[in-house]
Scaffold this motif. Structure first.
Motif, PDB file in Angstrom:
ATOM      1  N   GLU A 109       1.524  39.810  92.032  1.00  0.00           N
ATOM      2  CA  GLU A 109       2.452  40.651  91.297  1.00  0.00           C
ATOM      3  C   GLU A 109       3.909  40.233  91.558  1.00  0.00           C
ATOM      4  O   GLU A 109       4.703  40.102  90.631  1.00  0.00           O
ATOM      5  N   TYR A 113       6.999  38.745  88.939  1.00  0.00           N
ATOM      6  CA  TYR A 113       8.381  39.220  88.806  1.00  0.00           C
ATOM      7  C   TYR A 113       9.372  38.095  89.087  1.00  0.00           C
ATOM      8  O   TYR A 113      10.394  37.981  88.421  1.00  0.00           O
ATOM      9  N   ALA A 254       5.366  39.586  83.951  1.00  0.00           N
ATOM     10  CA  ALA A 254       5.661  41.009  84.088  1.00  0.00           C
ATOM     11  C   ALA A 254       6.515  41.511  82.933  1.00  0.00           C
ATOM     12  O   ALA A 254       7.214  42.513  83.061  1.00  0.00           O
ATOM     13  N   ASP A 256       5.737  43.007  80.307  1.00  0.00           N
ATOM     14  CA  ASP A 256       5.418  44.307  79.733  1.00  0.00           C
ATOM     15  C   ASP A 256       5.930  45.441  80.618  1.00  0.00           C
ATOM     16  O   ASP A 256       5.784  46.605  80.273  1.00  0.00           O
ATOM     17  N   ARG A 257       6.526  45.096  81.753  1.00  0.00           N
ATOM     18  CA  ARG A 257       7.010  46.151  82.630  1.00  0.00           C
ATOM     19  C   ARG A 257       8.526  46.240  82.683  1.00  0.00           C
ATOM     20  O   ARG A 257       9.093  46.938  83.490  1.00  0.00           O
ATOM     21  N   VAL A 258       9.188  45.477  81.834  1.00  0.00           N
ATOM     22  CA  VAL A 258      10.648  45.618  81.749  1.00  0.00           C
ATOM     23  C   VAL A 258      11.015  46.005  80.322  1.00  0.00           C
ATOM     24  O   VAL A 258      10.314  45.646  79.377  1.00  0.00           O
ATOM     25  N   GLU A 259      12.105  46.751  80.212  1.00  0.00           N
ATOM     26  CA  GLU A 259      12.530  47.193  78.879  1.00  0.00           C
ATOM     27  C   GLU A 259      13.586  46.236  78.340  1.00  0.00           C
ATOM     28  O   GLU A 259      14.497  45.841  79.055  1.00  0.00           O
ATOM     29  N   GLN A 290      16.366  44.767  85.914  1.00  0.00           N
ATOM     30  CA  GLN A 290      15.205  45.658  86.067  1.00  0.00           C
ATOM     31  C   GLN A 290      14.137  45.037  86.945  1.00  0.00           C
ATOM     32  O   GLN A 290      13.543  45.698  87.804  1.00  0.00           O
ATOM     33  N   ARG A 294      12.516  46.521  90.343  1.00  0.00           N
ATOM     34  CA  ARG A 294      11.120  46.962  90.430  1.00  0.00           C
ATOM     35  C   ARG A 294      10.231  45.984  91.166  1.00  0.00           C
ATOM     36  O   ARG A 294       9.018  46.161  91.232  1.00  0.00           O
TER      37      ARG A 294
END
Lengths: 457, 165
Positions: A109, A113, A254, A256-259, A290, A294
């Motif tokens: 993970e 990132y 990753a 899909d986990r940041v805007e 971001q 995270r």
């Protein structure tokens, strides 16, 4: 046709000149400053209007795909650095991901990132170079200087992490070479403040500038349908209003986990391409912030306690065979120059030692590490993905960057194909410049962001 | 639409001209007979539910030294299609023999096929029938041979070109 004398040519007299206008043929490149060195446009001109353009490439062909076939999988990493010399990190990671797909392994993970962070920093570097260079070609030299200054701040970040500015070789099959250094988030914030300042200055300088707009608006346009038919992806397609961004439509790592937003243009002309790139830089920086916030795994790099020795001394001891107690020695390692901290390695790389290269400290410092290293790089050893094929696509700074890797089950790739994102727009260049003025070739070619290393491979 | 449905559609449409389908690591592939490829590509592009409007990549693989395929067809021409409208992908392949290394061109369907096919011709020596301008793309015209073929040695040097060399 009878020969004309020099005098007749000079005066425009003689046979062949009396029957209306004659088209003129002009070679732009392959050593023309606006052609970025290595491309040739053979243009047929009627007055100042381009009637026909023939684009010739291949001046930088270095047989990337052939070279990849002759060594183990990991040996291709330095070659991928040279594909796009302004955003090599994305090339590194995309190739590694293709091989990971072939191996059916999942990276950690934290590594996902890290790949997002480093890719987005690279994307900003790429766009800064592209916009700066094309503005300079239109006479806005200040913009070029400002943007290269901003790029310098980002390259310092890249250097902090990878130990190099251009030929970074940072990606690894199964992970990355090193963890992020201490205090990286603070440095990123500082650098981004500078970059944002530059972007707002550049907006003030050229976005509403009369000369700049006259040369960009309505020039080199391609419609959405045409762009798709030509296989164009990335900022050029989005400038035509098509919301195709791999990070959004087929998220990997990753993403899909940041805007973030996907900036779109409308007309698909050079000005829209410029605006899309400018907006994308803002979004990229947003993503980095971001992702850093995270990023799992707590603090960046562990704080080792106890004695510290410099990395080079540690490596020298290992090379001299003075390895007694070396592995027991707690050390603070520079994550960028040699390898990575032992504790950090566990976190960053996958656990499978048959895939991931060990850090240099382990390779030099212990016989197990040395064997591990050799077993991955020696001829006839190395990772062996099962026979099969895989295509992995990442959103490069110019569009879809795809790697198609075929394995025959041996330790070296049977075939590596790189789908270069800037080849389709360069192929469509004649379509963009025909009917335009000869001076329009310059901003249009600039907006394509041709990267020779990637185009010719 | 998921990959296996796409492959089923292709099989239903092309029948025996789809020689084989498989899925590797999430990528769906259909091997199509040489005479059916343009049909398959135009079906993929024009069918409203498939709508593969983008030819993402076109390349080839030389299977001369691939274990288990030494006697099979030598080359695979590989098409990667992507649908911007539906966001799905498929891979089509055509197998060709060395002696008859030619495939019908896709330039009538996508203009970008022009350059991709020139590159495949340049690197592998596979001809594309009906291509309007089949020239080398990366190498110079005087270059002898096709460098990405497996029997082209990587150390081979070719003489410099130009006057009086």
């Amino acid at each position: 046709m009878p020969e004309r004398t020099a005098r007749e040519l000079f005066l425009g007299e003689g046979p062949g000149t009396g029957s209306g206008s004659q088209n003129l043929y002009v070679n732009m490149g392959p050593a023309h400053p606006a052609m970025h060195g290595i491309i040739r446009i053979f243009a047929e001109l009627d007055g100042e209007v381009v009637v026909k353009g023939d684009v010739e490439i291949g001046y930088l062909h270095r047989a990337f795909e052939k070279e990849c076939e002759i060594g183990p999988y990991n040996n291709a990493i330095p070659f991928t650095d040279r594909l796009n010399y302004v955003s090599p990190l994305i090339n590194n990671f995309a190739y590694a991901s293709a091989v990971e797909k072939l191996l059916d392994i999942e990276i950690t993970e934290r590594c996902k990132y890290i790949r997002v962070v480093m890719s987005e920093i690279s994307r900003v570097c790429d766009h800064l170079t592209c916009v700066g260079a094309s503005a300079m070609e239109l006479g806005a030299f200040t913009v070029f200087l400002y943007m290269i200054k901003a790029r310098e701040f980002l390259w310092e970040l890249v250097e902090d992490v990878t130990g190099a500015r251009l030929t970074i070789s940072y990606g690894r099959v199964g992970g990355v070479k090193a963890d992020l250094p201490d205090g990286f988030g603070i440095k990123v914030r500082k650098a981004f403040a500078e970059v944002r300042q530059v972007l707002s200055e550049v907006h003030t300088l050229i976005t509403g500038n009369r000369i700049f707009m006259d040369r960009m608006v309505g020039v080199g346009a391609l419609s959405a349908g045409e762009s798709i038919a030509w296989g164009i992806t990335g900022p050029l397609l989005r400038a035509a209003g098509v919301p195709f961004d791999l990070r959004r439509v087929q998220p990997y790592w990753a993403y899909d986990r940041v805007e973030f937003e996907v900036p779109l243009g409308k007309n698909g002309d050079n000005f829209d391409r410029y605006l899309v790139r400018m907006a994308e830089m803002g979004q990229s920086m947003r993503m980095v912030e971001q992702a850093l916030e995270r990023m799992p795994g707590g603090a960046i790099n562990v704080d080792f306690e106890g004695r510290e020795i410099p990395v080079d001394a540690y490596v020298d001891l290992g090379k001299q065979g003075k390895t007694e107690g070396l592995l027991l020695l707690p050390i603070t390692l520079s994550p960028n120059l040699q390898g990575q901290g032992r504790a950090a390695q566990e976190r960053v790389n996958v656990a499978d030692k048959t895939v991931v290269m060990p850090p240099k400290e382990t390779a030099y410092g212990s016989i197990e590490g040395l064997m591990n290293h050799f077993m991955l790089v020696m001829d006839g050893y190395g990772i062996r993905p099962p026979a099969g094929e895989a295509y992995f696509a990442a959103e490069g700074a110019n569009g879809e960057l795809g790697f198609y890797v075929v394995s025959d089950g041996s330790d070296r790739p049977y075939r590596v194909r790189c789908r270069p994102p800037c080849l389709p727009p360069v192929a469509a260049l004649p379509r963009m410049i025909e009917g335009q003025m000869v001076a329009d070739i310059i901003p249009t070619f600039g907006s394509v962001n041709m990267i020779g290393g990637e185009l010719d491979r | 639409m998921d990959g296996s449905t796409i492959l089923a559609r292709l099989r239903a449409r092309l029948g025996a001209r789809v020689l084989e389908t498989h899925e590797h690591h999430g990528d769906h592939t259909a091997v199509v007979a040489r005479e059916g490829i343009v049909d398959a590509l135009s079906y993929c592009r024009d069918n409203a539910e498939l709508r593969f409007d983008m030819l993402m990549d076109l390349t080839a693989v030389d299977y001369l030294k691939f274990p288990g395929r030494e006697d099979g067809p030598r080359f695979d021409v590989v098409y990667h299609l992507y649908s911007v409208a539906h966001n799905h992908r498929v891979r089509l392949k055509v197998q060709v023999e060395q002696d008859a290394a030619s495939v019908p061109t896709a330039t009538g369907l996508w203009p970008i096929a022009n350059w991709f096919e020139r590159e495949v011709w340049d690197m592998f020596g596979i001809r594309f029938e009906g291509h309007p301008d089949l020239r080398r793309l990366l190498m110079y015209e005087e270059f002898v041979g096709h460098p990405l073929r497996k029997d082209y040695p990587i150390e081979r040097r070719q003489p410099l070109i130009g006057p009086n060399v």
